[in-house]
Design a protein around this motif. Structure first.
Motif, PDB file in Angstrom:
ATOM      1  N   CYS A 541      -1.171  -3.755   0.991  1.00  0.00           N
ATOM      2  CA  CYS A 541       0.325  -4.089  -0.180  1.00  0.00           C
ATOM      3  C   CYS A 541       0.644  -5.141   0.667  1.00  0.00           C
ATOM      4  N   CYS A 544       1.588  -6.483   3.453  1.00  0.00           N
ATOM      5  CA  CYS A 544       0.790  -7.220   4.451  1.00  0.00           C
ATOM      6  C   CYS A 544      -1.238  -8.317   3.671  1.00  0.00           C
ATOM      7  N   HIS A 579      -5.822   2.076   4.888  1.00  0.00           N
ATOM      8  CA  HIS A 579      -4.691   0.727   4.269  1.00  0.00           C
ATOM      9  C   HIS A 579      -5.087   0.125   5.811  1.00  0.00           C
ATOM     10  N   CYS A 583      -1.039  -3.291   9.712  1.00  0.00           N
ATOM     11  CA  CYS A 583       0.199  -3.468   8.455  1.00  0.00           C
ATOM     12  C   CYS A 583       1.727  -2.648   9.148  1.00  0.00           C
ATOM     13  N   PHE A 587       6.199   3.339   5.357  1.00  0.00           N
ATOM     14  CA  PHE A 587       6.212   3.604   3.267  1.00  0.00           C
ATOM     15  C   PHE A 587       6.853   5.085   4.033  1.00  0.00           C
TER      16      PHE A 587
HETATM   17 ZN   LIG Z   1       0.593  -2.580   4.780  1.00  0.00          ZN
END
Ligand SMILES: [Zn+2]
Ligand SMILES: [Zn+2]
Length: 674
Positions: A541, A544, A579, A583, A587
């Protein structure tokens, strides 16, 4: 009268009667034994009648009541039953014969005493001649006219309609209706023959209503296949019987969605297994089609997209439209109706449905039906849907590449240019097909009045062939032409994947109709950019994302329900890599949707043999793992599309589902001891 009394007293028996027409009317109205006392009463009544009515009115009563022997009353009935025509069409010989019968109804009875009747008739004709009442030649013709009468059977055309009119206009001797009798008889015959061919399948009835769209006149009205068939409920009026509409309300639903700016014909809806708070509708053929356009969903009568659209516009909005279109049973049921109403979970009549479709035929304008010639209806009606939405729906319902053409449909079969919608009710009890062009709207119902379902019964195969053949007989290749595109409907390019306004991703574009200023203007989001590492094994994302060594790739933005469907059907689809495990971002958007159990549901469980309940969710496309918590304690860990089972504790139970991004959703159920 005095002379008659004196005569009777002197001879000791009744030799001559004496009554004025008025007294005869009194006797016909209040039959009593012939005594002197009753005669006195009758004289009194006669004076009353004379005071209240004119001579002409009294004569009219007499002519309507005068007995002709048997059960025939009145000169009009006698004229129709003996001469097969109305009194205004009788010849001088015929009217003379009819006029003298009431004096001696048994000795002059037509059919059995024709000779006596003829000589009595000619005696009177001679008297007319002596009195110079008619031209000599006319009298001679009348005298020469043969007399071969016999009692004919009573006319029984449009029986259901006639009964209805008689009830709606009590006491009115003549009701001028808009029925076209030739058309009515032709359709009665068609229906009778058609149903005869269906008897072998255990299908026994049908009803047809024909509306002239311009005048809203009811031009044909067939309540059942055979009024005189008591075995199959022939006297039930199928035009007014309350039945389940199957899918026939869907056009109104989609038109409403077009008007509310929710949809355009090419917008994509997901036809995948869906749970609407415990309600899981299926399609007619029990298959799912995945993503489909709204027009495909309507033309193919798919159930899940229809329920989704109804959920979005809400049942009260649809019910309100139906109420304004005169749906009486739905109005009564309105408190109990839910999403299933769009699949036939409500009651309608053929009359209500056909009238609703005539609003589509009249560019969205609803007007009441006109049964009688008077009074004339106002030209303007109420707009149930806009003319733009009506046009879009009409366009969809005109397409011939659809599955609800009869299976025996081929090139030898004339297909009239019409828009039509079929329907088959739950349990295959009712087959519907309602069609329209600019001139006519025709509604067809086929089924059994007993309510018995039949496996072969379907709107497409059983009701539509009758609709086509009536349309072909009535208005094949209508000279009135087809509907013109309204000024406010225009064409635009949309993304073929979503039906939304194309964005950079959308390389496959198609044209779609839309209503200017009304239809939604959504940028397509069918794809999205995802940052991954070079081998495409993990995604990032913006939080990260490393400074270098990443790639930007487009991935389809699939709805969780569609992902679940692809998983279930084992249909491959591009998966976003997991993902970045390191990270630390939390969310919020896209938490798993718990689809089993349903929020607020109650379970009754036996303590000795506890049943398990199923946990299932729909998670976002980038989720690899979900965690189930029962009353905030971790209970199971699973893949997002894996169903897991738990034995719940008793009482109010909190069920939570968290995905590997930390997004969480909760529901509560209650578990009780049985
Ligand atoms: Zn992330
Ligand atoms: Zn797109």
């Amino acid at each position: 009268m005095f002379r008659a009394i004196v005569n009777n007293i002197f001879t000791g028996r009744r030799t001559s009667g004496a009554s004025t027409i008025t007294m005869q009317v009194v006797r016909l109205l209040e039959p009593a034994r012939r005594t002197y006392l009753n005669k006195l009463k009758e004289s009194f009544r006669a004076v009353q009648l004379e005071l209240h009515f004119s001579k002409e009115e009294i004569l009219q009563m007499y002519l309507n009541l005068v007995p002709y022997g048997g059960n025939i009353e009145g000169i009009k009935a006698a004229s129709i039953l003996y001469f097969g025509k109305g009194p205004q069409l009788l010849s001088l010989a015929e009217i003379t014969a009819l006029t003298i019968i009431p004096n001696r109804p048994s000795s002059l009875r037509p059919g059995t005493r024709n000779d006596a009747l003829k000589s009595a008739r000619n005696k009177w004709l001679k008297r007319f001649e002596n009195d110079d009442l008619f031209d000599k030649n006319l009298i001679q013709d009348a005298v020469d006219e043969p007399l071969n009468v016999r009692r004919l059977s009573a006319p029984d055309q449009a029986s259901h309609f006639a009964l209805r009119m008689k009830k709606d206009y009590p006491g009115q001797p003549v009701i001028q209706t808009n029925l076209r009798i030739q058309l009515q008889m032709q359709i009665e015959n068609q229906v009778k023959n058609y149903v005869n061919r269906l008897q072998g399948m255990n299908i026994h009835n049908a009803a047809v209503l024909v509306i002239n769209n311009e005048t809203m006149a009811v031009e044909a009205y067939v309540g059942s296949a055979d009024f005189n068939n008591p075995f199959d409920g022939g006297q039930v009026d199928g035009v007014r019987a309350v039945r389940s509409p199957g899918s026939t309300l869907k056009p109104l639903l989609y038109a409403t969605a077009f008007d509310k700016g929710i949809l355009t014909p090419k917008n994509v809806l997901n036809d995948v297994p869906s749970n609407f708070g415990g309600y899981e509708p299926e399609n007619f053929d029990q298959h799912f089609n995945g993503p489909v356009t709204a027009e495909f969903a309507l033309a193919n009568s798919l159930n899940i997209p229809a329920v989704k659209v109804l959920k979005e516009i809400s049942t009260p909005v649809l019910i309100d439209k139906l109420r304004k279109s005169g749906f009486k049973t739905i109005d009564k049921q309105s408190k109990d109706l839910g999403l299933s109403m769009i699949l036939g979970g409500c009651g309608v009549t053929l009359e209500e449905l056909t009238r609703l479709f005539s609003a589509f035929a009249n560019e969205g304008e609803f007007r009441p039906l006109s049964f009688t010639a008077e009074p004339l209806r106002p030209k303007k009606g109420a707009a149930i849907v806009s003319k733009e939405a009506a046009y879009l729906v009409t366009n969809i319902l005109t397409q011939v590449t659809r599955p609800d053409l009869p299976t025996n449909f081929d090139n030898t079969f004339h297909l009239p240019k019409i828009a039509w919608k079929t329907g088959t009710s739950y349990g295959k009890r009712d087959a519907w097909s309602i069609g329209y062009n600019r001139r006519y709207t025709i509604g067809i119902w086929v089924g059994n009045f007993s309510g018995e379902g039949v496996p072969e019964l379907s709107g497409a195969n059983i009701a539509t062939p009758l609709l086509f053949s009536i349309f072909n007989a009535l208005d094949y290749n209508s000279p009135k032409g087809w509907y013109k595109i309204p000024a406010n409907v225009s064409l635009r390019k949309v993304c073929a994947v979503s039906g939304d306004i194309p964005s950079n991703f959308c390389d496959h574009q198609i044209t779609d109709d839309y209503i200017m200023g009304v239809s939604p203007y959504r940028k397509c989001q069918h794809m999205r950019w995802v940052f991954t590492d070079a081998p495409g094994k993990i995604s990032y994302c913006t939080y990260c994302l490393p400074e270098k060594g990443y790639e930007k790739n487009a991935y389809p933005n699939l709805a969780p329900e569609l992902v679940a469907y692809y998983e279930l059907q084992k249909i491959p689809y591009p998966k976003i890599p997991p993902h970045n495990p390191s990270c630390e971002r939390v969310f919020h958007e896209g938490a798993p949707l718990i689809v089993s159990p349903n929020e607020g549901s109650e379970y009754y469980i036996r303590k000795e043999e506890p049943q398990q309940i199923q946990l299932a969710c729909q998670a976002a496309i980038d989720v690899q793992e979900v965690f189930w918590y029962i009353n905030d304690k971790l209970s199971k860990k699973s893949a997002p599309h894996e169903a897991v089972f738990i034995s719940p504790p008793f009482g109010r139970v909190k069920i939570s589902c968290s995905d590997d991004k930390g997004r969480n959703s909760n529901i509560w159920i209650s578990v009780k001891r049985m």
